[in-house]
Write a protein that holds these residues in place. Sequence first.
Motif, PDB file in Angstrom:
ATOM      1  N   LYS B  61       0.838  -1.205   0.000  1.00 37.28           N
ATOM      2  CA  LYS B  61       0.000   0.000   0.000  1.00 37.28           C
ATOM      3  C   LYS B  61       0.871   1.252   0.000  1.00 37.28           C
ATOM      4  O   LYS B  61       1.811   1.347   0.784  1.00 37.28           O
ATOM      5  CB  LYS B  61      -0.837   0.028   1.284  1.00 37.28           C
ATOM      6  CG  LYS B  61      -2.298  -0.182   1.053  1.00 37.28           C
ATOM      7  CD  LYS B  61      -2.974  -0.382   2.394  1.00 37.28           C
ATOM      8  CE  LYS B  61      -3.285   0.945   3.066  1.00 37.28           C
ATOM      9  NZ  LYS B  61      -4.423   1.638   2.453  1.00 37.28           N
ATOM     10  N   GLU B  65      -4.701   7.195   4.367  1.00 34.20           N
ATOM     11  CA  GLU B  65      -5.593   8.255   4.817  1.00 34.20           C
ATOM     12  C   GLU B  65      -5.062   8.822   6.126  1.00 34.20           C
ATOM     13  O   GLU B  65      -4.643   8.066   7.004  1.00 34.20           O
ATOM     14  CB  GLU B  65      -7.001   7.706   5.053  1.00 34.20           C
ATOM     15  CG  GLU B  65      -7.960   8.759   5.556  1.00 34.20           C
ATOM     16  CD  GLU B  65      -9.343   8.212   5.850  1.00 34.20           C
ATOM     17  OE1 GLU B  65      -9.644   7.088   5.405  1.00 34.20           O
ATOM     18  OE2 GLU B  65     -10.116   8.910   6.517  1.00 34.20           O
ATOM     19  N   ILE B  66      -5.045  10.140   6.230  1.00 37.00           N
ATOM     20  CA  ILE B  66      -4.602  10.761   7.480  1.00 37.00           C
ATOM     21  C   ILE B  66      -5.808  11.318   8.235  1.00 37.00           C
ATOM     22  O   ILE B  66      -5.920  11.206   9.441  1.00 37.00           O
ATOM     23  CB  ILE B  66      -3.585  11.891   7.196  1.00 37.00           C
ATOM     24  CG1 ILE B  66      -2.370  11.313   6.470  1.00 37.00           C
ATOM     25  CG2 ILE B  66      -3.172  12.576   8.470  1.00 37.00           C
ATOM     26  CD1 ILE B  66      -1.602  10.296   7.247  1.00 37.00           C
ATOM     27  N   ASP B  67      -6.704  11.947   7.474  1.00 40.32           N
ATOM     28  CA  ASP B  67      -7.942  12.442   8.070  1.00 40.32           C
ATOM     29  C   ASP B  67      -8.936  12.546   6.913  1.00 40.32           C
ATOM     30  O   ASP B  67      -8.574  12.265   5.773  1.00 40.32           O
ATOM     31  CB  ASP B  67      -7.695  13.804   8.729  1.00 40.32           C
ATOM     32  CG  ASP B  67      -8.755  14.109   9.795  1.00 40.32           C
ATOM     33  OD1 ASP B  67      -8.561  15.062  10.560  1.00 40.32           O
ATOM     34  OD2 ASP B  67      -9.769  13.389   9.842  1.00 40.32           O
ATOM     35  N   ASP B  68     -10.136  12.983   7.179  1.00 41.46           N
ATOM     36  CA  ASP B  68     -11.114  13.090   6.088  1.00 41.46           C
ATOM     37  C   ASP B  68     -10.620  14.007   4.985  1.00 41.46           C
ATOM     38  O   ASP B  68     -10.974  13.842   3.816  1.00 41.46           O
ATOM     39  CB  ASP B  68     -12.438  13.680   6.615  1.00 41.46           C
ATOM     40  CG  ASP B  68     -13.116  12.720   7.566  1.00 41.46           C
ATOM     41  OD1 ASP B  68     -13.860  13.176   8.428  1.00 41.46           O
ATOM     42  OD2 ASP B  68     -12.870  11.502   7.438  1.00 41.46           O
ATOM     43  N   LYS B  86       1.293   7.638  11.316  1.00 40.22           N
ATOM     44  CA  LYS B  86       0.737   7.511  12.667  1.00 40.22           C
ATOM     45  C   LYS B  86       0.846   8.850  13.400  1.00 40.22           C
ATOM     46  O   LYS B  86      -0.097   9.288  14.064  1.00 40.22           O
ATOM     47  CB  LYS B  86       1.529   6.446  13.418  1.00 40.22           C
ATOM     48  CG  LYS B  86       0.821   5.848  14.575  1.00 40.22           C
ATOM     49  CD  LYS B  86       1.558   4.604  15.080  1.00 40.22           C
ATOM     50  CE  LYS B  86       0.801   4.021  16.252  1.00 40.22           C
ATOM     51  NZ  LYS B  86       1.551   3.027  16.974  1.00 40.22           N
ATOM     52  N   ARG B  89      -1.687  11.298  11.926  1.00 37.68           N
ATOM     53  CA  ARG B  89      -3.064  10.973  12.346  1.00 37.68           C
ATOM     54  C   ARG B  89      -3.317  11.441  13.761  1.00 37.68           C
ATOM     55  O   ARG B  89      -4.376  11.980  14.078  1.00 37.68           O
ATOM     56  CB  ARG B  89      -3.308   9.467  12.252  1.00 37.68           C
ATOM     57  CG  ARG B  89      -3.500   8.991  10.853  1.00 37.68           C
ATOM     58  CD  ARG B  89      -3.425   7.488  10.751  1.00 37.68           C
ATOM     59  NE  ARG B  89      -3.666   7.055   9.397  1.00 37.68           N
ATOM     60  CZ  ARG B  89      -3.405   5.831   8.958  1.00 37.68           C
ATOM     61  NH1 ARG B  89      -2.894   4.935   9.772  1.00 37.68           N
ATOM     62  NH2 ARG B  89      -3.663   5.509   7.709  1.00 37.68           N
ATOM     63  N   ASN B  90      -2.336  11.212  14.621  1.00 38.14           N
ATOM     64  CA  ASN B  90      -2.484  11.653  16.015  1.00 38.14           C
ATOM     65  C   ASN B  90      -2.595  13.161  16.104  1.00 38.14           C
ATOM     66  O   ASN B  90      -3.400  13.688  16.867  1.00 38.14           O
ATOM     67  CB  ASN B  90      -1.291  11.183  16.846  1.00 38.14           C
ATOM     68  CG  ASN B  90      -1.568   9.847  17.484  1.00 38.14           C
ATOM     69  OD1 ASN B  90      -2.642   9.618  18.009  1.00 38.14           O
ATOM     70  ND2 ASN B  90      -0.601   8.962  17.427  1.00 38.14           N
ATOM     71  N   LEU B  93      -6.131  14.219  15.098  1.00 40.18           N
ATOM     72  CA  LEU B  93      -7.142  13.939  16.116  1.00 40.18           C
ATOM     73  C   LEU B  93      -6.971  14.874  17.306  1.00 40.18           C
ATOM     74  O   LEU B  93      -7.944  15.358  17.879  1.00 40.18           O
ATOM     75  CB  LEU B  93      -7.033  12.488  16.576  1.00 40.18           C
ATOM     76  CG  LEU B  93      -7.499  11.445  15.572  1.00 40.18           C
ATOM     77  CD1 LEU B  93      -7.172  10.059  16.057  1.00 40.18           C
ATOM     78  CD2 LEU B  93      -8.988  11.576  15.317  1.00 40.18           C
ATOM     79  N   TYR B  97      -9.597  17.611  18.798  1.00 37.41           N
ATOM     80  CA  TYR B  97     -10.041  17.510  20.188  1.00 37.41           C
ATOM     81  C   TYR B  97      -9.822  18.822  20.927  1.00 37.41           C
ATOM     82  O   TYR B  97     -10.690  19.294  21.644  1.00 37.41           O
ATOM     83  CB  TYR B  97      -9.266  16.381  20.869  1.00 37.41           C
ATOM     84  CG  TYR B  97      -9.567  16.222  22.326  1.00 37.41           C
ATOM     85  CD1 TYR B  97      -8.697  16.706  23.288  1.00 37.41           C
ATOM     86  CD2 TYR B  97     -10.721  15.579  22.740  1.00 37.41           C
ATOM     87  CE1 TYR B  97      -8.979  16.555  24.620  1.00 37.41           C
ATOM     88  CE2 TYR B  97     -10.995  15.432  24.085  1.00 37.41           C
ATOM     89  CZ  TYR B  97     -10.120  15.913  25.025  1.00 37.41           C
ATOM     90  OH  TYR B  97     -10.394  15.771  26.349  1.00 37.41           O
TER      91      TYR B  97
END
Lengths: 269, 266
Positions: B61, B65-68, B86, B89-90, B93, B97
């Motif tokens: 692969k 995807e990291i976010d929308d 990773k 992505r964190n 998020l 938040y």
Amino acid sequence: MFDSAMPPKSKPLRSGGFNKNTSSIFDPLAGQIHNSEGYGATRGKIDHGVTENPYERRFSPYDFNGGTCVAIAGSDYAVIAADTRLSSGYEILSRDMSKLHTLTDKCILGSAGCKTDVDQLRSVLDIKMKMYHHNHRKTMTTPAVAQMLGNTLYYKRFFPYYAFNVFGGIDEEGKGAVYSYDAIGSFERTPVTATGSGQAYIIPLLDNVIAHRNRLDEKRDLLKEEVVEIVKDAFISCGERDIYTGDKVEIAVITKDGIEKTYFDLKAD
Amino acid sequence: MFRNQYDTDVTVWSPEGRLLQVEYAMESVKQGSACVGVRSNTHVVLGALKRSVSELSSHQKKLLEIDDHIGIGIAGLTADARSLAKYMRNECLNHKYVFGAPITPALLMGDLADKHQRTTQTYVRRPFGVGLLVAGIDPQFQTAHLYQTCPSGNMYEFYASAIGARSQSARTYLEKHYESFTEASLDDLIIHALQALVGCVSGDDELTKENGSIAFLGKDQKFTMLEGDALQPYLDRLELKNAEEEKDDDDDEEEKEGDGPQAMET
């Protein structure tokens, strides 16, 4: 000074009834408010909210913002409903605050309790579900979310989320799945559940009408439209008796085709 | 010139003022299989050629995807790329938040570039051996962006770009056509990305639905992957387009042969 000369007029009766010239030094119960409850050992120890003994005032990290949530599982649907009143003490903070949170297109979480804890719990769940989606490249199934919610609540076992949850959705076989929780993550899959300030009014009604307990007639599967009508009736009755429930009911019906939300007005008193 | 003496540690400068370890890391990116990115005013499309170790294994692969509203394509050390993914992505998020809104891609790229740079200035770590093409939509202004990072920590924004093995042919194609991308439709952008990828396949192989992959995102479009059967219609359209162009070329050639004397006959 000792006012043994005249019987006290504005002060409440001292123990021993009429003033008998007894000095306070000898009577250990003198100086305390007379009450008709308590005799002997319990005399004077019942707290009517006004006491003269020292007591501790504590800051409570929790507030109860009221409201009731209900969830019902059907053969191929789940109905989850909650009122939209947000209150604190005897005050209403909002008449239009949703208690339902869509987690996936197949499941919804309904929570009553302390609103800030509920919001925080939802944020934490959203983050965990997004990470799951990144790592597994698919959305979480309803039973998986149920388990994760239980674990998330237990994680805060010693300073709990003051959130009373009902969780409803469609499972992998297409059947309705409803789970009820306590504040520290104990959960169980049930056919019906209710939580919040009005749960005691609603649960017995749903036990009888939907789970068909303590009835002699034949059980039959109910259609989702029938269940929605029963839910409306349940909330009307609950709103009559519970001061924290009222204003509006938000009813969500989850099927494999998606989520349908409707609103139903209740008395605003 | 002095490569051998000054290339052991990343914290050692060469006499020409180069950090050789960082440059070697950038070589690693060129070893990875090709990845292209193209953008219009409303969409960004990433394409990648997936490599497989042998016929028995699956294809690696390359689009994540990291976010929308953010996705990446990788070339180089896949494990390094996954670690970066990773981290990204964190960050996404966490930002959502703390601030209640999706992160701006430009902000994330800044953090990413800093993360790369840190590894070039410390003794104990090595630079990341991966180049990323980052596609993102700015959530506030609803604009499309394509960024490229490399092990050095440099970060640039592109209209279109390609990295990895044999990516020069893709870049040549993109340079020729990039001006038409800004107003192109999503489907056309995907075809452009595939066309650029076609030039990057090695010798005997061809671009198929197994080794090709496309990902796109847009103003009102969440990150979506096209792989396997979903990719086939676009590959067919590409084939059709190329066949037509070949036919046009042949027609032109036939017309030319009709006039004038044959050249090169002595």
